[in-house]
Design an enzyme around this catalytic site. Structure first.
Site, short mmCIF file in Angstrom:
data_model
loop_
_atom_site.label_atom_id
_atom_site.label_comp_id
_atom_site.label_asym_id
_atom_site.label_seq_id
_atom_site.Cartn_x
_atom_site.Cartn_y
_atom_site.Cartn_z
N GLY A 239 0.60 -1.35 -0.12
CA GLY A 239 -0.19 -0.09 0.01
C GLY A 239 0.68 1.07 -0.12
O GLY A 239 0.26 2.34 -0.19
N GLU A 274 3.34 -6.94 1.63
CA GLU A 274 3.05 -7.38 0.29
C GLU A 274 3.20 -5.90 -0.49
O GLU A 274 2.13 -5.54 -1.28
CB GLU A 274 1.45 -7.81 0.38
CG GLU A 274 1.25 -9.12 1.20
CD GLU A 274 -0.29 -9.47 1.35
OE1 GLU A 274 -0.77 -8.65 0.98
OE2 GLU A 274 -0.43 -10.31 2.09
N PRO A 275 4.12 -5.44 -0.67
CA PRO A 275 4.39 -4.33 -1.66
C PRO A 275 4.27 -4.62 -3.18
O PRO A 275 4.61 -5.91 -3.71
CB PRO A 275 5.70 -3.84 -1.49
CG PRO A 275 6.56 -5.13 -1.27
CD PRO A 275 5.67 -6.09 -0.28
N GLY A 276 3.54 -3.78 -3.93
CA GLY A 276 3.28 -4.02 -5.36
C GLY A 276 3.84 -2.66 -5.95
O GLY A 276 5.19 -2.71 -6.54
N ARG A 277 3.11 -1.81 -6.02
CA ARG A 277 3.28 -0.49 -6.80
C ARG A 277 4.65 0.20 -6.49
O ARG A 277 5.31 0.62 -7.39
CB ARG A 277 2.10 0.72 -6.25
CG ARG A 277 2.33 1.86 -6.96
CD ARG A 277 1.35 2.81 -6.36
NE ARG A 277 -0.01 2.27 -6.16
CZ ARG A 277 -0.96 2.12 -6.76
NH1 ARG A 277 -0.95 2.93 -7.86
NH2 ARG A 277 -2.17 1.79 -6.32
N TYR A 318 -9.68 5.69 -12.92
CA TYR A 318 -9.42 6.24 -11.22
C TYR A 318 -9.22 7.53 -11.67
O TYR A 318 -8.86 8.51 -10.61
CB TYR A 318 -8.07 5.78 -10.50
CG TYR A 318 -8.11 4.41 -10.54
CD1 TYR A 318 -9.19 3.60 -9.65
CD2 TYR A 318 -6.88 3.57 -10.93
CE1 TYR A 318 -8.89 2.22 -9.63
CE2 TYR A 318 -6.92 2.17 -10.99
CZ TYR A 318 -7.88 1.52 -10.12
OH TYR A 318 -7.85 0.02 -10.31
N CYS A 344 -12.78 3.83 -28.67
CA CYS A 344 -14.26 4.61 -29.17
C CYS A 344 -14.98 4.72 -27.67
O CYS A 344 -15.79 4.10 -27.53
CB CYS A 344 -14.87 3.85 -30.05
SG CYS A 344 -14.15 3.60 -31.66
N GLU A 345 -14.38 5.33 -27.00
CA GLU A 345 -14.83 5.99 -25.46
C GLU A 345 -14.64 7.31 -25.29
O GLU A 345 -13.33 7.70 -25.36
CB GLU A 345 -14.46 4.95 -24.44
CG GLU A 345 -14.75 3.50 -24.50
CD GLU A 345 -15.79 3.15 -23.64
OE1 GLU A 345 -16.31 3.93 -22.69
OE2 GLU A 345 -16.05 1.85 -23.28
N TYR A 373 0.41 -1.79 -12.03
CA TYR A 373 -1.05 -1.70 -12.69
C TYR A 373 -1.24 -1.17 -14.23
O TYR A 373 -2.09 -0.51 -14.58
CB TYR A 373 -2.04 -0.85 -11.76
CG TYR A 373 -1.71 -1.79 -10.18
CD1 TYR A 373 -2.54 -3.04 -10.06
CD2 TYR A 373 -1.10 -0.85 -9.17
CE1 TYR A 373 -2.17 -3.46 -8.82
CE2 TYR A 373 -0.91 -1.35 -7.91
CZ TYR A 373 -1.53 -2.66 -7.71
OH TYR A 373 -1.33 -3.24 -6.53
#
Ligand code: LLP
Length: 415
Positions: A239, A274-277, A318, A344-345, A373
């Site tokens: 986190g 549990e590091p990710g980013r 986000y 196309c959005e 991510y």
């Protein structure tokens, strides 16, 4: 600190000019710097000196085998949330004894595979899940090492989509039911209670929520031990945020480590993280080429690039900010533009209202801090093959995931 720097005006990844790389591998492409990843991996571990700890990289943030293998080589275990991530972690050479299985819903076949692999720990998120894990373990005559993920009810002050420890969240067992849930776990056959876990959210800038959670979890460990449970491990989740170029500057890994060491020192448990980013975000960029520029209503300027929300979903999902810049020496002048993709959005906007130097068709730009991510959430929406992934090491580079082809788009389909 990262290794995407300018030399004589040109943007490089380590010693490789990104313009040259784009010529070789095409665009869009995710480009990772090995030196940056390894540096982050080492800084994080050294910040935790003083604790008996095991760092488990959150596979969901960057699941490429080559990246996982580098982290396994640095002593990292893995935090997985699916049978697919278990498969990836093991294919990459991960040690099953360093794998924790998180997630609010696990299928029986995923649990069975993790039992077969003899992973370190299942982080269960509900009483129902304990019963399910018990059934599967008994069926296989196995013993499942279990921790309960507790919802410590702290406000991580992050984007509502990625705050996970509020009382309203689907994650974890509410604090008020935890002791009862542990009694249940201890009574069920096929389970062995070994730990307690939490994860309070993602992209958290301040140390305060982590300290608050650590204090609550420390108290809980003491209480559960007094209740007779053999708690050997405390999993504090991941986190810690990274600088994206907007918002507050997040605390450093050193500050985070010091705070955790202070809060948990002397507690007779192994601390899991549990590091990710934090490890991968700044180690990757998305390299993309300008297709054209156009003017919209009332002179609004658009730069249309060949990467879209299918390649990098974070801005659309986000409202996330990624710094964007030209790969070539920036030309003088410039304007406020929206950088958009071809999907196309209306939400296919990668960067909104940014001042950029003059850009025209064929120019290259990068979106920074895209290593976490980014590719992990890429899709084939609009029948767009997913980008290539490239790993740079000094002067050399290699493709760690080939660009998808049209054949990949229809694999497994029948008419
Ligand atoms: N552990 C658990 C149980 C998690 O759910 C997560 C992330 C992590 C660890 C890793 O968190 P990190 O250190 O990366 O913050 N897609 C969103 C982020 C979702 C995070 C989900 N859980 C984004 O692009 O910002």
């Amino acid at each position: 600190m990262n290794h995407f720097q300018r030399k004589r005006g040109q943007l490089y990844c380590e010693d490789v000019p990104l313009a040259e790389l784009a010529g070789e591998v095409g665009t869009p492409a995710y480009v990772y710097s090995q030196a940056t990843l390894l540096r982050h991996a080492r800084v994080f571990r050294s910040a935790l000196r003083g604790l008996d700890f095991l760092a488990c990289f959150a596979v969901k943030s960057a699941p490429n085998l080559a990246l996982l293998r580098l982290l396994a080589g640095e002593g990292y275990g893995f935090d997985i949330v699916s049978g697919g991530e278990l498969f990836r972690a093991i294919e990459a050479g991960g040690d099953p004894r360093r794998i924790v299985f998180s997630g609010v819903g696990k299928r029986a076949d995923e649990i069975a595979a993790a039992l077969d692999a003899r992973i370190l720990q299942f982080n269960c998120e509900s009483e129902e899940e304990l019963a399910q894990l018990s059934r599967v373990a008994v069926g296989k005559k196995a013993i499942a090492p279990v921790a309960l993920r507790v919802n410590p009810d702290v406000d991580a002050r992050t984007h509502p989509y990625i705050a996970t420890a509020l009382a309203s969240s689907k994650f974890g067992v509410p604090a008020g039911r935890v002791r009862k849930a542990y009694r249940l776990a201890a009574s069920l056959p096929g389970l062995h209670v070994e730990g307690v876990a939490c994860h309070i959210g993602s992209q958290i800038a301040s140390i305060r929520p982590f300290v608050e959670a650590a204090a609550k979890m420390r108290e809980l460990v003491v209480r559960l031990r007094a209740d007779g449970h053999d708690i050997q491990r405390l999993d504090m989740g991941g986190g810690l945020g990274v600088p994206y170029g907007d918002g507050p500057e997040p605390a450093s890994p050193q500050q985070y480590g010091e705070a955790l060491v202070r809060a948990l020192k002397g507690l007779p448990v192994k601390v899991l993280l549990e590091p990710g980013r934090l490890l991968v975000a700044n180690a990757g960029v998305l390299l993309t080429r300008v297709l054209l520029t156009k003017e919209g209503h009332r002179g609004r300027k658009f730069v249309v690039v060949d990467a879209g929300m299918n390649d990098l979903l974070r801005p659309a999902l986000y409202d996330a900010h990624h710094e964007i810049e030209a790969v070539a020496r920036p030309r003088r002048g410039g304007a406020i533009v929206d950088v958009v993709g071809p999907v196309c959005e209306s939400s296919d906007v990668l960067a909104k209202r940014r001042r950029l130097p003059p850009l025209s068709a064929g120019d290259l730009v990068v979106l920074r801090t895209a290593g976490a991510y980014g590719m992990a959430m890429a899709s084939q929406y609009n029948a767009r093959p997913r980008p290539a992934e490239v790993l740079v090491e000094g002067r050399s580079w290699r493709i760690i995931r080939s660009r998808e082809t049209y054949k990949d788009l229809i694999r497994g389909e029948t008419t």
